[in-house]
Design a protein around this motif. Sequence first.
Motif, PDB file in Angstrom:
ATOM      1  N   LEU A 198       0.745  -1.292  -0.103  1.00 16.52           N
ATOM      2  CA  LEU A 198       0.063   0.123   0.046  1.00 16.52           C
ATOM      3  C   LEU A 198       0.761   1.349  -0.051  1.00 16.52           C
ATOM      4  O   LEU A 198       0.550   2.172  -0.795  1.00 16.52           O
ATOM      5  N   THR A 199       1.926   1.292   0.670  1.00 16.75           N
ATOM      6  CA  THR A 199       3.011   2.407   0.699  1.00 16.75           C
ATOM      7  C   THR A 199       3.742   2.488  -0.681  1.00 16.75           C
ATOM      8  O   THR A 199       3.724   3.738  -1.204  1.00 16.75           O
ATOM      9  N   ALA A 200       3.800   1.703  -1.289  1.00 13.31           N
ATOM     10  CA  ALA A 200       4.537   1.637  -2.624  1.00 13.31           C
ATOM     11  C   ALA A 200       3.334   2.167  -3.574  1.00 13.31           C
ATOM     12  O   ALA A 200       3.785   3.027  -4.485  1.00 13.31           O
ATOM     13  N   LEU A 201       2.190   1.516  -3.349  1.00 15.79           N
ATOM     14  CA  LEU A 201       1.040   2.161  -4.518  1.00 15.79           C
ATOM     15  C   LEU A 201       0.789   3.625  -3.968  1.00 15.79           C
ATOM     16  O   LEU A 201       0.415   4.323  -4.964  1.00 15.79           O
ATOM     17  N   ILE A 240       3.235  10.238  -8.024  1.00 15.53           N
ATOM     18  CA  ILE A 240       4.129  10.560  -8.897  1.00 15.53           C
ATOM     19  C   ILE A 240       3.318  10.363 -10.453  1.00 15.53           C
ATOM     20  O   ILE A 240       3.463  11.163 -11.086  1.00 15.53           O
ATOM     21  N   HIS A 241       2.502   9.370 -10.463  1.00 12.79           N
ATOM     22  CA  HIS A 241       1.728   9.062 -11.666  1.00 12.79           C
ATOM     23  C   HIS A 241       0.527   9.963 -11.968  1.00 12.79           C
ATOM     24  O   HIS A 241       0.014  10.323 -13.037  1.00 12.79           O
ATOM     25  N   GLN A 242      -0.164  10.556 -10.700  1.00 24.68           N
ATOM     26  CA  GLN A 242      -1.378  11.160 -10.840  1.00 24.68           C
ATOM     27  C   GLN A 242      -0.993  12.623 -10.011  1.00 24.68           C
ATOM     28  O   GLN A 242      -2.057  12.471  -8.949  1.00 24.68           O
ATOM     29  N   ALA A 243      -0.267  13.048 -10.133  1.00 23.75           N
ATOM     30  CA  ALA A 243       0.107  14.138  -9.004  1.00 23.75           C
ATOM     31  C   ALA A 243      -0.827  15.109  -8.893  1.00 23.75           C
ATOM     32  O   ALA A 243      -1.425  15.747  -7.776  1.00 23.75           O
ATOM     33  N   SER A 244      -1.328  15.558  -9.951  1.00 24.98           N
ATOM     34  CA  SER A 244      -2.516  16.573  -9.953  1.00 24.98           C
ATOM     35  C   SER A 244      -3.884  16.154  -9.336  1.00 24.98           C
ATOM     36  O   SER A 244      -4.736  17.019  -8.953  1.00 24.98           O
ATOM     37  N   THR A 245      -4.257  14.966  -9.432  1.00 25.63           N
ATOM     38  CA  THR A 245      -5.472  14.448  -8.816  1.00 25.63           C
ATOM     39  C   THR A 245      -5.063  13.652  -7.866  1.00 25.63           C
ATOM     40  O   THR A 245      -6.091  12.590  -7.325  1.00 25.63           O
ATOM     41  N   TYR A 246      -3.855  13.628  -7.364  1.00 30.36           N
ATOM     42  CA  TYR A 246      -3.693  12.555  -6.069  1.00 30.36           C
ATOM     43  C   TYR A 246      -4.363  12.727  -4.901  1.00 30.36           C
ATOM     44  O   TYR A 246      -5.083  11.749  -4.399  1.00 30.36           O
ATOM     45  N   VAL A 291      -7.519  13.790  -4.621  1.00 32.77           N
ATOM     46  CA  VAL A 291      -8.845  13.373  -5.037  1.00 32.77           C
ATOM     47  C   VAL A 291      -9.130  11.908  -5.212  1.00 32.77           C
ATOM     48  O   VAL A 291     -10.011  11.372  -4.536  1.00 32.77           O
ATOM     49  N   VAL A 292      -8.037  11.407  -5.734  1.00 31.85           N
ATOM     50  CA  VAL A 292      -8.039   9.861  -6.025  1.00 31.85           C
ATOM     51  C   VAL A 292      -7.965   9.147  -4.417  1.00 31.85           C
ATOM     52  O   VAL A 292      -8.466   8.098  -4.353  1.00 31.85           O
ATOM     53  N   LEU A 293      -6.780   9.507  -3.826  1.00 27.20           N
ATOM     54  CA  LEU A 293      -6.495   8.746  -2.570  1.00 27.20           C
ATOM     55  C   LEU A 293      -7.075   9.720  -1.509  1.00 27.20           C
ATOM     56  O   LEU A 293      -6.187  10.348  -0.895  1.00 27.20           O
ATOM     57  N   THR A 294      -8.205   9.563  -1.022  1.00 24.59           N
ATOM     58  CA  THR A 294      -8.617  10.257   0.136  1.00 24.59           C
ATOM     59  C   THR A 294      -8.597   9.485   1.343  1.00 24.59           C
ATOM     60  O   THR A 294      -8.053   8.402   1.280  1.00 24.59           O
ATOM     61  N   ARG A 295      -8.686   9.981   2.647  1.00 21.34           N
ATOM     62  CA  ARG A 295      -8.412   9.389   3.907  1.00 21.34           C
ATOM     63  C   ARG A 295      -9.595   8.136   3.937  1.00 21.34           C
ATOM     64  O   ARG A 295      -9.362   7.291   4.264  1.00 21.34           O
ATOM     65  N   ARG A 296     -10.914   8.367   3.503  1.00 19.71           N
ATOM     66  CA  ARG A 296     -11.450   7.344   3.565  1.00 19.71           C
ATOM     67  C   ARG A 296     -11.152   6.285   2.743  1.00 19.71           C
ATOM     68  O   ARG A 296     -11.392   4.974   2.989  1.00 19.71           O
ATOM     69  N   ARG A 297     -10.702   6.128   1.461  1.00 24.04           N
ATOM     70  CA  ARG A 297     -10.356   5.426   0.658  1.00 24.04           C
ATOM     71  C   ARG A 297      -9.040   4.471   1.180  1.00 24.04           C
ATOM     72  O   ARG A 297      -9.062   3.205   1.232  1.00 24.04           O
ATOM     73  N   ALA A 298      -8.215   5.253   1.764  1.00 25.86           N
ATOM     74  CA  ALA A 298      -7.082   4.625   2.574  1.00 25.86           C
ATOM     75  C   ALA A 298      -7.638   3.949   3.748  1.00 25.86           C
ATOM     76  O   ALA A 298      -6.966   2.843   3.673  1.00 25.86           O
ATOM     77  N   LEU A 299      -8.594   4.147   4.505  1.00 20.78           N
ATOM     78  CA  LEU A 299      -8.980   3.323   5.883  1.00 20.78           C
ATOM     79  C   LEU A 299      -9.767   2.190   4.893  1.00 20.78           C
ATOM     80  O   LEU A 299      -9.723   1.168   5.629  1.00 20.78           O
ATOM     81  N   LEU A 300     -10.617   2.429   3.867  1.00 16.28           N
ATOM     82  CA  LEU A 300     -10.980   1.167   3.371  1.00 16.28           C
ATOM     83  C   LEU A 300     -10.176   0.126   2.957  1.00 16.28           C
ATOM     84  O   LEU A 300     -10.252  -0.973   3.028  1.00 16.28           O
ATOM     85  N   ASP A 303       5.860  16.466   1.357  1.00 19.43           N
ATOM     86  CA  ASP A 303       6.485  17.505   0.366  1.00 19.43           C
ATOM     87  C   ASP A 303       6.915  16.899  -1.002  1.00 19.43           C
ATOM     88  O   ASP A 303       6.821  17.580  -2.270  1.00 19.43           O
ATOM     89  N   PHE A 304       6.866  15.566  -1.201  1.00 18.86           N
ATOM     90  CA  PHE A 304       7.296  14.888  -2.214  1.00 18.86           C
ATOM     91  C   PHE A 304       6.068  14.894  -3.286  1.00 18.86           C
ATOM     92  O   PHE A 304       6.304  15.256  -4.586  1.00 18.86           O
ATOM     93  N   CYS A 305       4.861  14.923  -2.767  1.00 19.04           N
ATOM     94  CA  CYS A 305       3.686  14.809  -3.848  1.00 19.04           C
ATOM     95  C   CYS A 305       3.478  16.493  -4.023  1.00 19.04           C
ATOM     96  O   CYS A 305       3.262  16.911  -5.336  1.00 19.04           O
ATOM     97  N   GLU A 306       3.704  17.393  -3.174  1.00 14.61           N
ATOM     98  CA  GLU A 306       3.551  18.668  -3.279  1.00 14.61           C
ATOM     99  C   GLU A 306       4.419  19.040  -4.512  1.00 14.61           C
ATOM    100  O   GLU A 306       4.383  19.966  -5.361  1.00 14.61           O
ATOM    101  N   ASP A 307       6.015  18.728  -4.185  1.00 17.68           N
ATOM    102  CA  ASP A 307       6.848  19.016  -5.406  1.00 17.68           C
ATOM    103  C   ASP A 307       6.607  18.681  -6.705  1.00 17.68           C
ATOM    104  O   ASP A 307       6.841  19.208  -7.414  1.00 17.68           O
ATOM    105  N   LYS A 308       6.085  17.479  -6.603  1.00 14.12           N
ATOM    106  CA  LYS A 308       5.781  16.855  -8.016  1.00 14.12           C
ATOM    107  C   LYS A 308       4.638  17.377  -8.510  1.00 14.12           C
ATOM    108  O   LYS A 308       4.776  17.782  -9.796  1.00 14.12           O
ATOM    109  N   MET A 309       3.472  17.804  -7.688  1.00 11.38           N
ATOM    110  CA  MET A 309       2.426  18.660  -8.573  1.00 11.38           C
ATOM    111  C   MET A 309       2.949  20.023  -8.874  1.00 11.38           C
ATOM    112  O   MET A 309       2.448  20.424 -10.029  1.00 11.38           O
TER     113      MET A 309
END
Length: 346
Positions: free
Chosen positions: A101-104, A110-116, A118-127, A319-325
């Motif tokens: 899950l950490t790798a995904l 990095i593959h969907q930086a602009s919509t990251y 939105v795609v991976l919300t806290r609710r989906r992570a918990l699910l 900051d990894f995702c923020e820098d990528k976006m």
Amino acid sequence: MVLKDAEKTAIGSICFLAGPLTLLENALVLSVITATATLRQRPSYLFIGSLALADVFASCFFTTSFLDFHLFRRSDGPTAYLFKLGGVTMAFTSSVGSLLLTALDRYLCIHQASTYKVVLTRRRALLSLLILWSATIFISFLPLMGWRCSTGLSPPCSRLFPYINQAYQACWISFIFVILALILVAYTLILWKAHRHESSMNSLQGAAGSGQARMRMDIRLARTFGLILLILVGSWLPALSFMLADVSVFLTHTQQRAFAFCSTLCLLNSAVNPLLYALRCRELRVALLQLLQVVCARCGKSADFTPRQPSGEETNCSDFCEDKMTRTTQLYSVSGMVDRQQLHRK
């Protein structure tokens, strides 16, 4: 499984040292994430918390079960033994699943930086964590629920694990190999995407100095992921190889004793995980220092825990995702400028 006195001393020393260390490290990481509201809201730290929880279980279940079976030679009945083994299996399977899950999470970052976000919300992570732990518990306790071997260590039972059916053992090994393969694929795609993105930025912007800096960042990223994969594969491959061989061939007593040492590498991997995934994150280190300041203040002691500046080899998980976006936006803007210039020339 009969171990020699020297082997018992070596394995006992490893377990007595690595077990408490693994428990303290992961309990500390889990406590920091639980006590910090901002970290609890981020999917990345939820996955790291799941990894820490699994490694806490691993340090408890594996150490006690391993010492009982190999050193103290306590003979439990089938139900008690399968319950202990199910706890060990649950801990290590959840640990590897949390690594996936950490790798995904990093792959989506990095593959969907602009919509990251939105795609991976806290609710989906918990699910996803709920699905992971539910599936892990079900798979781990299948022998206790009936998929067992009644002949002890005789065929078709495993020579490494009493009362374990070889078919179940083969299925579990295949499941772990699939997870490890997916982790390898995820990190490979991350490196490929990062290299492709940096090449595009360098070609469009034409900045030689910053381009060299970004290439150095790519190299550091490759080193970090290479170290992660090397430790992961090096910790799990020896034990999985013996378990796979146990399904197809008859293991000698020497090979069984070698497996006992190789299985301790899985515990050592749980001890290393907090250093690789948690304490390399600057936000978690800052939260840890703030928590230590609060504890020292309540104890009446003054202490100055000033977080140092992160070095180039360290990872800032948020900051990894923020820098990528940010850099993706820059890429689109530079690309748009080039297109407008080409249209103007035409």
